[in-house]
Design an enzyme around this catalytic site. Structure first.
Site, short mmCIF file in Angstrom:
data_model
loop_
_atom_site.label_atom_id
_atom_site.label_comp_id
_atom_site.label_asym_id
_atom_site.label_seq_id
_atom_site.Cartn_x
_atom_site.Cartn_y
_atom_site.Cartn_z
N THR A 1 0.87 -1.17 0.00
CA THR A 1 0.00 0.00 0.00
C THR A 1 0.91 1.22 0.00
OG1 THR A 1 -1.77 -1.14 1.17
CG2 THR A 1 -1.78 1.27 1.24
N LYS B 1 -7.18 1.45 -3.11
CA LYS B 1 -6.80 1.03 -1.75
C LYS B 1 -6.97 2.18 -0.76
CE LYS B 1 -5.31 -1.52 1.60
NZ LYS B 1 -4.01 -2.18 1.67
N LYS C 1 0.53 4.80 8.47
CA LYS C 1 1.18 5.15 7.20
C LYS C 1 0.16 5.29 6.09
CE LYS C 1 2.36 1.88 4.67
NZ LYS C 1 1.82 1.04 3.55
#
Length: 291
Positions: A98, A173, A241
């Site tokens: 990701t 995502k 993150k």
């Protein structure tokens, strides 16, 4: 399916299971991980260890990466003796980390200049989805490359979709992570509320998990909250993150995301208390400590 030599970089919580599925059907697997110990199970089962990213990239038809942070993606692709320097023309490069949509587009452009095929293909489903080969895989890139690699994706996931051109997988995502951020607050709040109200949390969950409140987090993570099982299926630090990337990306396209901002704040407070290596379900601790 035509068997390919596949290089897998990143054999952590999810990567190890994903790589094993590829071996089971007969693909020759080369592996690299910063900590070799995390790849020893795969090596014992027949995977070929590579001492460097470059050695791996120069030996295979397909390179799959699933590492921690965008800077890690940049390092394995662009550092000396790494993927771009060593991959043979025609190699397929699949980043399942990701990461930033903008970085995925940069990697695609550079790969094309070098005669390589790049796809961004982040996943959702956590350690359970990885173990059961039931991941959702969101793919960005050219149709031809996707068609060639789709059979490999199908070995790791049950919901595999091309979302569009380069970067589209990462944008998708981010939409997924934005949805999860507020959902996790709701699930943790609900379980904390049930506890504070003196209810049997498992009995409450049995009622609400099958109604309108149901979903992956309620079904899979609420039981862990109740049992105080905060082991990571997906690290809190990695979710932070992801939320940072999503906030940055949303700002770039002119979208305000207040739910995401609040969720990140709560998770960062917990990480500051030493919970960064806990699973995302540890958000429950915030409510129990501050209730």
């Amino acid at each position: 399916m035509t068997k390919k030599t596949i290089g897998f970089i990143g054999t952590g919580v999810m990567g190890k299971s994903m790589a094993r599925h590829l071996m089971k059907v007969g693909h020759e697997l080369y592996v690299y991980n910063r900590t070799k110990q995390k790849a020893e199970d795969l090596i014992a089962d027949g995977a070929i260890w590579c001492d460097t990213v470059g050695d791996l990239a120069g030996s295979v038809d397909v390179v799959i990466t699933i590492v921690g942070y965008p800077q890690d993606v940049e390092e394995v692709y662009r550092a000396k003796n790494c993927i771009f320097e060593r991959a043979r023309q025609g190699t397929y490069l699949i980043d399942m980390t990701t990461s930033k949509p903008s970085l995925a587009i940069e990697i695609f452009d550079e790969a094309k200049e070098r005669g390589l095929h790049a796809l961004d293909a982040p996943v959702s489903g956590g350690d359970i989805g990885a173990k059961e080969a039931e991941l959702t895989i969101m793919v960005g890139g050219e149709v031809g490359a996707f068609t060639e690699i789709e059979p490999i994706f199908q070995l790791m996931g049950t919901n595999v979709r091309r979302q569009g051109e380069a970067g589209a997988g990462q944008f998708t995502k981010m939409a997924n992570q934005i949805a999860i951020a507020s959902t996790m607050m709701g699930v943790a709040e609900a379980m904390a509320y049930a506890k504070k109200a003196g209810l049997d949390q498992e009995n409450v969950l049995a009622s609400i998990a099958t109604g309108a409140a149901g979903g992956f987090s309620m079904t899979n993570l609420a039981p862990k909250m109740i049992k105080a099982d905060f082991a990571p299926g997906f690290y809190m630090k990695h979710f932070i993150k992801d939320m940072n990337i999503a906030i940055e990306s949303a700002q770039e396209i002119g979208l305000n995301t207040p739910g995401l901002v609040v969720a990140k704040k709560l998770y960062q407070e917990l990480a500051g208390e030493g919970e960064g290596d806990s699973g995302t379900q540890a958000l429950y601790k915030y409510y129990m400590m501050n209730g």
